[in-house]
Design a protein around this motif. Structure first.
Motif, short mmCIF file in Angstrom:
data_model
loop_
_atom_site.label_atom_id
_atom_site.label_comp_id
_atom_site.label_asym_id
_atom_site.label_seq_id
_atom_site.Cartn_x
_atom_site.Cartn_y
_atom_site.Cartn_z
N SER A 114 17.04 2.95 -64.87
CA SER A 114 18.30 2.82 -64.15
C SER A 114 18.09 3.09 -62.67
O SER A 114 17.39 4.03 -62.29
N GLY A 115 18.69 2.25 -61.84
CA GLY A 115 18.58 2.44 -60.39
C GLY A 115 17.40 1.75 -59.75
O GLY A 115 17.16 1.93 -58.56
N THR A 116 16.64 0.94 -60.49
CA THR A 116 15.47 0.26 -59.90
C THR A 116 15.82 -1.09 -59.29
O THR A 116 14.99 -1.69 -58.61
N GLY A 117 17.03 -1.60 -59.55
CA GLY A 117 17.45 -2.85 -58.91
C GLY A 117 17.39 -4.07 -59.79
O GLY A 117 17.13 -5.18 -59.31
N LYS A 118 17.66 -3.91 -61.09
CA LYS A 118 17.55 -5.05 -62.02
C LYS A 118 18.55 -6.16 -61.68
O LYS A 118 18.21 -7.34 -61.73
N GLU A 119 19.78 -5.78 -61.33
CA GLU A 119 20.76 -6.83 -61.01
C GLU A 119 20.40 -7.53 -59.70
O GLU A 119 20.68 -8.72 -59.54
N LEU A 120 19.77 -6.83 -58.76
CA LEU A 120 19.35 -7.47 -57.52
C LEU A 120 18.35 -8.58 -57.80
O LEU A 120 18.38 -9.65 -57.17
N VAL A 121 17.43 -8.33 -58.73
CA VAL A 121 16.46 -9.36 -59.11
C VAL A 121 17.17 -10.55 -59.73
O VAL A 121 16.88 -11.71 -59.41
N ALA A 122 18.09 -10.27 -60.65
CA ALA A 122 18.83 -11.36 -61.31
C ALA A 122 19.60 -12.19 -60.28
O ALA A 122 19.60 -13.43 -60.34
N ARG A 123 20.25 -11.53 -59.34
CA ARG A 123 21.02 -12.25 -58.32
C ARG A 123 20.09 -13.09 -57.43
O ARG A 123 20.44 -14.21 -57.04
N ALA A 124 18.92 -12.55 -57.10
CA ALA A 124 17.98 -13.31 -56.27
C ALA A 124 17.49 -14.55 -57.00
O ALA A 124 17.38 -15.63 -56.41
N LEU A 125 17.20 -14.43 -58.30
CA LEU A 125 16.77 -15.58 -59.08
C LEU A 125 17.85 -16.66 -59.11
O LEU A 125 17.55 -17.86 -59.12
N HIS A 126 19.11 -16.23 -59.13
CA HIS A 126 20.22 -17.19 -59.11
C HIS A 126 20.44 -17.75 -57.70
O HIS A 126 20.51 -18.98 -57.52
N ASP A 127 20.53 -16.87 -56.71
CA ASP A 127 20.90 -17.29 -55.35
C ASP A 127 19.87 -18.21 -54.70
O ASP A 127 20.22 -19.00 -53.82
N PHE A 128 18.61 -18.11 -55.12
CA PHE A 128 17.57 -18.95 -54.53
C PHE A 128 17.06 -20.01 -55.51
O PHE A 128 16.04 -20.65 -55.27
N GLY A 129 17.76 -20.18 -56.62
CA GLY A 129 17.36 -21.15 -57.63
C GLY A 129 18.23 -22.39 -57.63
O GLY A 129 19.16 -22.53 -56.82
N PRO A 130 17.98 -23.34 -58.54
CA PRO A 130 18.72 -24.61 -58.55
C PRO A 130 20.18 -24.47 -58.95
O PRO A 130 20.96 -25.39 -58.74
N ARG A 131 20.58 -23.32 -59.52
CA ARG A 131 21.97 -23.13 -59.94
C ARG A 131 22.78 -22.34 -58.90
O ARG A 131 23.87 -21.84 -59.20
N ARG A 132 22.28 -22.23 -57.69
CA ARG A 132 22.89 -21.34 -56.69
C ARG A 132 24.34 -21.71 -56.35
O ARG A 132 25.12 -20.85 -55.96
N MET A 143 8.74 -13.67 -59.52
CA MET A 143 10.01 -14.26 -59.11
C MET A 143 9.79 -15.61 -58.43
O MET A 143 10.55 -16.57 -58.68
N ALA A 144 8.79 -15.70 -57.57
CA ALA A 144 8.54 -16.95 -56.86
C ALA A 144 8.25 -18.09 -57.83
O ALA A 144 8.69 -19.22 -57.64
N ARG A 145 7.53 -17.79 -58.91
CA ARG A 145 7.20 -18.82 -59.90
C ARG A 145 8.41 -19.21 -60.75
O ARG A 145 8.42 -20.27 -61.36
N LEU A 146 9.41 -18.34 -60.79
CA LEU A 146 10.58 -18.60 -61.63
C LEU A 146 11.72 -19.27 -60.88
O LEU A 146 12.69 -19.73 -61.51
N MET A 147 11.65 -19.32 -59.54
CA MET A 147 12.79 -19.75 -58.75
C MET A 147 13.32 -21.13 -59.15
O MET A 147 14.52 -21.34 -59.24
N ASN A 148 12.44 -22.08 -59.36
CA ASN A 148 12.88 -23.45 -59.64
C ASN A 148 12.82 -23.79 -61.11
O ASN A 148 12.64 -24.95 -61.48
N THR A 149 12.94 -22.79 -61.98
CA THR A 149 12.95 -23.02 -63.41
C THR A 149 14.26 -22.54 -64.01
O THR A 149 15.06 -21.89 -63.34
N ASP A 150 14.46 -22.87 -65.27
CA ASP A 150 15.63 -22.40 -66.01
C ASP A 150 15.22 -21.46 -67.14
O ASP A 150 15.99 -21.24 -68.07
N LEU A 151 14.01 -20.92 -67.06
CA LEU A 151 13.50 -20.07 -68.14
C LEU A 151 14.32 -18.79 -68.25
O LEU A 151 14.81 -18.25 -67.26
#
Length: 469
Positions: free
Chosen positions: A172-190, A156-164
């Motif tokens: 189910s229940g492992t937190g996939k949407e939480l990861v997606a939201r973190a990539l967005h909320d801490f990335g350049p498109r926040r 995730m840290a390596r992906l934060m400032n990319t658009d890949l």
């Protein structure tokens, strides 16, 4: 390796170990236990690479990293930390760190990382980081310090400032949407929208309209303009929508004069490679979506995270107006012995229920045991575990052939079935041996080179750490 490495850490023994290892590798080494000395040496032009802990007696190294990046943009800084949360990884990435290494670390892996940094330091021009990292007290998007989660944080840290494009897999229940939201909320498109769409929750005939719109109705692509579109359970996308989505990704357009300025993050609990082999998912779309894969571990693979997760959910429950509760150590021990078929979501629901039902301020082990025995999965858990592997494979194959009706599935069935069995067999064996490949190869009864080949071919992430089973 040739170059000067500055090692900054308040742990004298760790400085000694790193200094000796780097010296043996051919580096010149300077060591310090303070942020102030580290900054002074950097200002004076010392060092080709910095390896630094985050927290030292006189300050936080991440707080001075943006200034270091301004003064010496070509100086790679490798950040180490025992505060192994996703926020640490995010802060390191946003501050401009060359890489983030959680403690405890593998020494050979760190040496390889230093070598890579030395090779790139003489010509690399890394993009400047934001001025101020987010505050440490900000609510963590993901909870857990286990070895299994550390690999997720690093990716995730390596992906934060990319658009890949990112493909998040996990039960189910492992937190996939939480990861997606973190990539967005801490990335350049926040600052732009984050739109989520669950393919399994929408009738197949409505998926295309929901995605791309129709007439005056805007679709999710238009609503997510400039931001992120998260497609959950993408394996359930109907074939027509798959074809349309592929065309949009190839042409960056989804309608007349409608550009698709959207970062796409997909997620699924299914094995998309199997769906491709079965002809139910387009292979070309799979490769478009699966640019960078992130696999989320099941809760059973990260049982040591349960205390942190429970405390987090108790705080959440209190914020929602439920009574303030603590939990007994014995109760946590009971929770850590469970298989958790519903993963983190199941644990969260249980904690909320316990918060309401607990008569005392502290949740007891007896109450936890009572509630666990009453859950639906408790009645089916034992029979499922008693099934022979052969019976499980037979049931799987019956379902597989039934999917195709009177037709036959694609050729190559033998290899596909072997792949499905090999992946968990090797992955769980590596977990049991704490990532020790030599011991794992011996346990499996295969050659070590064969094991390495299997790890690469099956795309298994290997992490050394605590035993997970």
């Amino acid at each position: 390796m040739d170059g000067t490495v500055i090692v900054a850490d308040d742990d004298r023994s760790l400085r000694t170990v790193l200094s000796q290892a780097l010296t043996r590798a051919g580096c010149r080494v300077r060591t310090t236990g303070t942020v102030s000395t580290l900054f002074r040496w950097v200002e004076e032009g010392e060092g080709d690479v910095v390896v630094s802990d985050v927290m030292m007696p006189d300050g936080d190294a991440l707080e001075i990293l943006p200034t270091i990046r301004k003064k010496r943009p070509d100086l790679p800084v490798i950040v180490m930390s025992a505060q192994n949360t996703v926020m640490t990884a995010i802060r390191a990435s946003e501050a401009g760190a060359f890489d983030y290494v959680p403690k405890p670390f593998d020494l050979s892996a760190l040496l390889a990382l230093v070598n890579k940094a030395l090779q790139q330091s003489r010509g690399a021009q890394r993009r400047a980081a934001p001025e101020a990292p987010p505050p440490a007290e900000e609510r963590l998007p993901l909870i857990g310090r286990s070895a299994a989660m550390q690999e997720v944080y690093r990716i995730m840290a390596r992906l934060m400032n990319t658009d890949l494009g990112v493909m998040i897999t996990g039960a189910s229940g492992t937190g996939k949407e939480l990861v997606a939201r973190a990539l967005h909320d801490f990335g350049p498109r926040r600052a732009a929208p984050f739109m989520a769409m669950n393919m399994a929750a929408i009738p197949a005939i409505e998926v295309e309209t929901e995605l791309f719109g129709r007439g005056a109705m805007q679709g999710r692509f238009a609503e997510a303009d400039g931001g992120t579109l998260f497609l959950d359970e993408v394996g359930d996308m109907p074939p027509e929508a798959q074809t349309r989505l592929l065309r949009v990704l190839q042409e960056s357009e989804f309608g007349a004069k409608a550009r698709a300025d959207v970062r796409l993050i997909a997620a699924t609990h299914q094995d998309l490679r199997n769906l491709v082999n079965e002809g139910r998912f387009r292979e070309d779309l799979f490769y478009r979506l699966n640019v960078v894969p992130i696999r989320l571990p099941r809760l059973a693979e990260r049982l040591e995270d349960i205390p942190d997760l429970v405390r987090h959910f108790l705080v959440q429950a209190q914020a929602q107006g439920l009574p303030r509760k603590t939990i007994a150590t014995e109760a946590l021990d009971v929770l850590k012995r469970q298989p958790w078929p519903g993963n983190v979501r199941e644990l969260e629901n249980l904690v909320q229920r316990l918060t309401i039902l607990a008569p005392e301020d502290a949740i007891s082990a007896s109450l936890v045991s009572t509630e666990l025995s009453a859950r639906p999965s408790a009645t089916t858990e034992q029979p499922a575990q008693s099934h022979r592997l052969g019976a499980a494979v037979e049931a799987h194959l019956k379902r597989y052939f039934a999917i195709h009706g009177d037709d036959l599935p694609p050729d190559g069935l033998y290899e596909r079935i072997l792949h499905e069995v090999e992946l968990p067999l090797i992955a769980l064996t590596l977990q049991a041996t704490r990532g020790n490949q030599l011991r794992a190869a011996k346990l499996l009864g295969i050659n070590r080179n064969t094991l390495r080949s299997k790890i690469a071919g099956l795309d298994i992430q290997v992490s050394r750490g605590k035993r997970l089973m």
